[in-house]
Motif scaffolding. Structure first.
Motif, PDB file in Angstrom:
ATOM      1  N   HIS A  12       0.806  -1.221   0.000  1.00 23.94           N
ATOM      2  CA  HIS A  12       0.000   0.000   0.000  1.00 23.94           C
ATOM      3  C   HIS A  12       0.840   1.273   0.000  1.00 23.94           C
ATOM      4  N   PHE A  13       2.067   1.182   0.486  1.00 21.10           N
ATOM      5  CA  PHE A  13       2.899   2.372   0.615  1.00 21.10           C
ATOM      6  C   PHE A  13       3.194   3.076  -0.710  1.00 21.10           C
ATOM      7  N   PRO A  14       3.591   2.371  -1.775  1.00 23.61           N
ATOM      8  CA  PRO A  14       3.859   3.100  -3.029  1.00 23.61           C
ATOM      9  C   PRO A  14       2.630   3.825  -3.579  1.00 23.61           C
ATOM     10  N   ILE A  15       1.460   3.274  -3.359  1.00 25.83           N
ATOM     11  CA  ILE A  15       0.234   3.917  -3.848  1.00 25.83           C
ATOM     12  C   ILE A  15      -0.056   5.169  -3.024  1.00 25.83           C
ATOM     13  N   VAL A  16      -0.117   4.992  -1.718  1.00 25.50           N
ATOM     14  CA  VAL A  16      -0.449   6.110  -0.832  1.00 25.50           C
ATOM     15  C   VAL A  16       0.674   7.152  -0.837  1.00 25.50           C
ATOM     16  N   GLY A  17       1.917   6.696  -0.776  1.00 30.91           N
ATOM     17  CA  GLY A  17       3.046   7.623  -0.767  1.00 30.91           C
ATOM     18  C   GLY A  17       3.138   8.449  -2.024  1.00 30.91           C
ATOM     19  N   THR A  18       2.828   7.846  -3.160  1.00 28.13           N
ATOM     20  CA  THR A  18       2.884   8.585  -4.426  1.00 28.13           C
ATOM     21  C   THR A  18       1.806   9.659  -4.473  1.00 28.13           C
ATOM     22  N   ILE A  19       0.604   9.348  -4.015  1.00 26.02           N
ATOM     23  CA  ILE A  19      -0.446  10.370  -4.041  1.00 26.02           C
ATOM     24  C   ILE A  19      -0.128  11.488  -3.049  1.00 26.02           C
ATOM     25  N   ILE A  20       0.486  11.164  -1.925  1.00 29.28           N
ATOM     26  CA  ILE A  20       0.918  12.207  -0.988  1.00 29.28           C
ATOM     27  C   ILE A  20       1.997  13.072  -1.638  1.00 29.28           C
TER      28      ILE A  20
END
Length: 167
Positions: A12-20
């Motif tokens: 989940h981190f690459p998805i959430v981190g990229t949008i942040i």
């Protein structure tokens, strides 16, 4: 903790981190604040680095779930194919972010163009990662699948037949 568990935790981190990072970069561009842009660029680099173990643990995660009843080999294949594309996008975003960070640090004239380019690439990367996440979720979460699979016949509810080895 095994590789499958690690895959599920980190995925989940690459998805959430990229949008942040996208939000931070957009704000940095809007406010013309190089320090904020650098935060976004570091976020993108960290997400690119974090994507490596996510990708590398995918194969073991596949081995863990492929023989569970109700799991479609076709759904796993779809997820795997998109993940192979997504890691390239994330790699490009990470490298572009490093170059952009350096350009801002050196105060090169084309740093703004690189910042805008990085934002555009990050949007595309997020889009692909959102699809990867969705296809990964479809593997175990039948409630989000767009098509149901009859495990007895291997036929999707839209009439398509699964590959012969997907039974």
């Amino acid at each position: 903790m095994d590789a499958t568990h690690l895959h599920l935790i980190l995925t989940h981190f690459p998805i959430v981190g990229t949008i942040i990072g996208i939000g931070i970069m957009a704000y940095g561009l809007f406010s013309k604040n190089d320090a904020i842009k650098k935060v976004a660029l570091v976020t993108f680099v960290l997400m690119a680095i974090l994507t490596i173990p996510v990708f590398l643990t995918g194969e073991e995660a596949e081995e863990t779930v492929e023989n569970i009843a109700g799991i479609s080999e076709q759904l796993i294949e779809n997820h795997e194919e998109l993940a192979a594309i997504a890691i390239w996008f994330m790699g490009i975003l990470g490298v572009l972010s490093l170059i952009t960070f350096f350009a801002i640090f050196k105060k090169w004239g084309f740093a703004k163009i690189l910042s805008i380019s990085t934002l555009i690439v990050s949007l595309g990367t997020f889009g692909i990662f959102a699809q990867v996440g969705n296809t990964g979720g479809e593997i175990r979460h039948s409630e989000i699948r767009t098509t149901a699979i009859n495990n007895d016949t291997g036929v999707f509810n839209n009439g398509e037949k699964q590959d012969e080895d997907d039974d």
